[in-house]
Write an enzyme that holds these catalytic residues in place. Structure first.
Site, short mmCIF file in Angstrom:
data_model
loop_
_atom_site.label_atom_id
_atom_site.label_comp_id
_atom_site.label_asym_id
_atom_site.label_seq_id
_atom_site.Cartn_x
_atom_site.Cartn_y
_atom_site.Cartn_z
N HIS A 324 0.72 -7.06 4.91
CA HIS A 324 1.78 -8.06 4.83
C HIS A 324 2.31 -8.31 6.23
O HIS A 324 2.39 -7.37 7.03
CB HIS A 324 2.92 -7.58 3.92
CG HIS A 324 3.78 -8.70 3.46
ND1 HIS A 324 4.81 -9.20 4.21
CD2 HIS A 324 3.71 -9.47 2.34
CE1 HIS A 324 5.35 -10.19 3.55
NE2 HIS A 324 4.72 -10.39 2.43
N ASP A 381 0.89 -8.90 -4.64
CA ASP A 381 -0.23 -9.51 -5.36
C ASP A 381 -1.26 -8.51 -5.84
O ASP A 381 -2.16 -8.85 -6.60
CB ASP A 381 -0.91 -10.57 -4.47
CG ASP A 381 -0.07 -11.81 -4.36
OD1 ASP A 381 0.69 -12.07 -5.31
OD2 ASP A 381 -0.16 -12.51 -3.35
N1 CMC Z 1 -7.99 -5.74 4.81
C1 CMC Z 1 -8.53 -5.26 5.96
N2 CMC Z 1 -7.97 -5.35 7.17
C2 CMC Z 1 -6.78 -6.00 7.23
C3 CMC Z 1 -6.15 -6.54 6.09
C4 CMC Z 1 -6.80 -6.39 4.85
N3 CMC Z 1 -6.24 -6.88 3.75
N4 CMC Z 1 -4.99 -7.11 6.46
C5 CMC Z 1 -4.88 -6.96 7.78
N5 CMC Z 1 -5.97 -6.26 8.24
C6 CMC Z 1 -6.19 -5.85 9.64
C7 CMC Z 1 -6.61 -7.01 10.51
O1 CMC Z 1 -8.02 -7.13 10.56
C8 CMC Z 1 -6.04 -6.59 11.85
O2 CMC Z 1 -6.87 -5.59 12.39
P1 CMC Z 1 -7.04 -5.46 14.01
O3 CMC Z 1 -5.68 -5.13 14.53
O4 CMC Z 1 -8.04 -4.37 14.18
O5 CMC Z 1 -7.54 -6.80 14.45
C9 CMC Z 1 -4.70 -5.92 11.46
O6 CMC Z 1 -4.92 -5.40 10.14
C10 CMC Z 1 -3.50 -6.85 11.46
O7 CMC Z 1 -3.82 -7.96 10.62
P2 CMC Z 1 -3.34 -9.46 10.86
O8 CMC Z 1 -4.25 -10.37 10.14
O9 CMC Z 1 -3.13 -9.65 12.34
O10 CMC Z 1 -1.91 -9.40 10.18
P3 CMC Z 1 -1.06 -10.64 9.74
O11 CMC Z 1 0.35 -10.20 9.70
O12 CMC Z 1 -1.40 -11.83 10.57
O13 CMC Z 1 -1.59 -10.97 8.25
C11 CMC Z 1 -1.88 -10.90 5.91
C12 CMC Z 1 -0.95 -10.57 7.10
C13 CMC Z 1 -1.10 -10.70 4.61
C14 CMC Z 1 -2.34 -12.36 6.01
C15 CMC Z 1 -3.11 -9.95 5.96
O14 CMC Z 1 -2.68 -8.60 5.85
C16 CMC Z 1 -4.14 -10.29 4.90
O15 CMC Z 1 -5.03 -11.11 5.12
N6 CMC Z 1 -4.06 -9.63 3.67
C17 CMC Z 1 -4.92 -9.97 2.58
C18 CMC Z 1 -4.41 -11.23 1.87
C19 CMC Z 1 -3.19 -10.96 1.02
O16 CMC Z 1 -3.13 -9.98 0.27
N7 CMC Z 1 -2.20 -11.86 1.12
C20 CMC Z 1 -0.99 -11.80 0.29
C21 CMC Z 1 0.24 -11.47 1.08
S1 CMC Z 1 1.61 -11.03 0.02
C22 CMC Z 1 1.95 -12.45 -0.86
C23 CMC Z 1 2.66 -13.47 -0.04
O17 CMC Z 1 3.87 -13.30 0.16
O18 CMC Z 1 2.00 -14.43 0.41
#
Ligand code: CMC
Length: 445
Positions: A324, A381
């Site tokens: 998140h 989710d």
């Molecule tokens: N599985 C594997 N690796 C992950 C995941 C995941 N679900 N989420 C983040 N990472 C890794 C990412 O690859 C990165 O690694 P590194 O630092 O080595 O490059 C690190 O963790 C930070 O990730 P980010 O993408 O920079 O983080 P963000 O804050 O931009 O993204 C997120 C947050 C929710 C989009 C992301 O965690 C994600 O894609 N999760 C899966 C989709 C999901 O469940 N979304 C629903 C969110 S809750 C409902 C809502 O309110 O929308």
């Protein structure tokens, strides 16, 4: 809002705490910037005059460090896993309130008295029908149309039936009418999007039912049968909608605020929010979670293999329902939902192999260094899809359910933004493209 005199001297990448305002040194000159402290002690450097003062803008792709507004609606502390709507802890609201009561709280700022709640509910019930002409729109969609695509179009189309909503300066009473119409009609349009995909007859709203029961009725009842629904299902839906009702400046809410800031009408503004919510990284994740669990199940249930895939940077696969942007310890909504999920499955006697996979996945990921180091925990989710599945909601409707829950939050944020007379949203950029060059005739390229 109090303005506290704290300040930082920012020199290169060194931060030195000083007294009073924030100071920034650029090209040998020191500028003072006010520091704003919110009611829960969140601190921000107010850069609203930065460009005028210095000629510089800030750069923050994805707005990870940018406060886009001051808001009095939702407070969340990602480190501590705290979520409050208008000061009330989410745990108490999910346990004790009705969704419609929470909608009132978010939109109007305080919990309603009995009379206020009765009036609010009565007004919503008055508007649950949609114009008969809208039924023809449904017929034009292919049966396999994703209900989120149908819903966002239908909500935008409401503006064509209520042209007075186009006037941003209409009276408060008329604005309220638009708000009540939206809350009343979204469940009808959402349920009809599903009925249409099945090519089943539309069920008209039953206003003697409460909000959640009426929605379930329009989704699942058939004209040929008496409709009965287990109260456990109604309760679970009520809880899920409350948990999704607002989440401060997330992707879809920011979309709503920015679209609304152009004074676009509320129907189109909310339709834009629905489109933003649809993406798999946002609300679309609940559908993706179930599809991922099914994929793992059909692949033999080897959880370690999929965790390894999620960690592999060459592999685009991510563990859906994990991670998140703001929660870095746990998602309080996921905690509540996990318990609700166990209760619902137990009470309904559902034995879902996907739940076992989800539990295994959660355990493996939570003990894994990759996930620990990045603070990746199950989000709201991760479990919501399992409950939706247990109560019979088809997978493609999961994100529609999220939209149903998020609607009061979008409305509250739009209302706050317009009442505070916030300016049109228009970020800056740092241009990194080609510098000026002359046009070359096509024959000479
Ligand atoms: N599985 C594997 N690796 C992950 C995941 C995941 N679900 N989420 C983040 N990472 C890794 C990412 O690859 C990165 O690694 P590194 O630092 O080595 O490059 C690190 O963790 C930070 O990730 P980010 O993408 O920079 O983080 P963000 O804050 O931009 O993204 C997120 C947050 C929710 C989009 C992301 O965690 C994600 O894609 N999760 C899966 C989709 C999901 O469940 N979304 C629903 C969110 S809750 C409902 C809502 O309110 O929308």
């Amino acid at each position: 809002m109090q303005t506290k005199q704290i300040s930082l001297l920012i020199l290169g990448d060194k931060f030195i705490t000083m007294s009073e305002t924030a100071k920034i040194e650029l090209e040998g000159k020191i500028y003072e910037l006010p520091v704003i402290v919110g009611s829960e002690n969140e601190k921000a450097i107010d850069i609203s005059k930065l460009r005028d003062l210095t000629g510089y803008v800030t750069l923050d792709t994805g707005y990870k460090n940018t406060g886009a507004t001051k808001s009095a609606i939702t407070f969340l502390d990602g480190e501590e896993g705290i979520l409050h709507y208008r000061g009330y802890p989410i745990e108490q609201l999910a346990e004790k309130a009705s969704f419609i009561e929470v909608a009132y709280l978010l939109i109007y700022g305080d919990l309603p008295t009995q009379q206020e709640l009765d009036d609010f509910e009565a007004s919503i019930k008055k508007h649950t029908l949609v114009h008969e002409d809208m039924k023809q729109f449904f017929e034009a969609y292919p049966a396999q149309a994703h209900p989120m695509g149908v819903l966002s179009s239908m909500i935008s189309s409401l503006s064509t039936f209520y042209p007075e909503s186009l006037d941003p300066n209409r009276s408060q009473e008329k604005k309220n009418l638009t708000v009540h119409r939206l809350i009343a009609k979204l469940p009808t349009l959402a349920a009809w999007a599903y009925k249409n995909s099945m090519r089943h007859p539309f069920m008209y709203p039953r206003n003697e039912f409460d909000y959640c029961k009426n929605f379930l009725y329009m989704m699942f009842a058939m004209p040929t049968e008496d409709y009965k629904v287990d109260p456990v299902i109604v309760d679970a839906l009520n809880k899920l909608l409350i948990l999704h009702a607002d989440h401060e400046q997330n992707c879809s809410t920011s979309t709503v605020r920015i679209v609304g800031s152009s004074q676009a009408n509320l129907y189109s503004t909310v339709s834009a929010g629905i489109s933003a919510l649809w993406g798999p990284l946002h609300g679309g994740a609940n559908q993706e979670v179930i599809e991922m669990l099914e994929q793992i199940h059909n692949d033999g249930g080897n959880v370690d293999k999929w965790v390894a895939k999620a960690k592999d940077k060459e592999d685009p696969f991510r563990l859906m329902g994990f991670g998140h942007r703001v929660y870095k310890n746990f998602d309080p909504r996921a905690k509540i939902i996990k318990k609700a999920c166990d209760d619902v499955l137990e009470k309904l006697g559902v034995d879902d192999p996907l739940l076992d996979i989800a539990k295994k996945l959660e355990k493996v990921a939570l003990e894994d260094e990759y996930f620990k180091a990045r603070n990746l925990y199950p989000n709201v989710d991760f479990y919501s899809g399992i409950i939706y599945k247990a109560i019979g909601i088809p997978t493609e409707m999961f994100t529609v359910m999220f939209a149903l829950g998020r609607l009061p939050g979008w409305i509250a944020q739009w209302k706050e933004m317009t009442e505070n007379k916030e300016p049109i949203g228009r970020p800056r950029q740092i241009y990194v493209g080609k510098t000026s060059r002359d046009y070359v005739e096509i024959s000479k390229r």
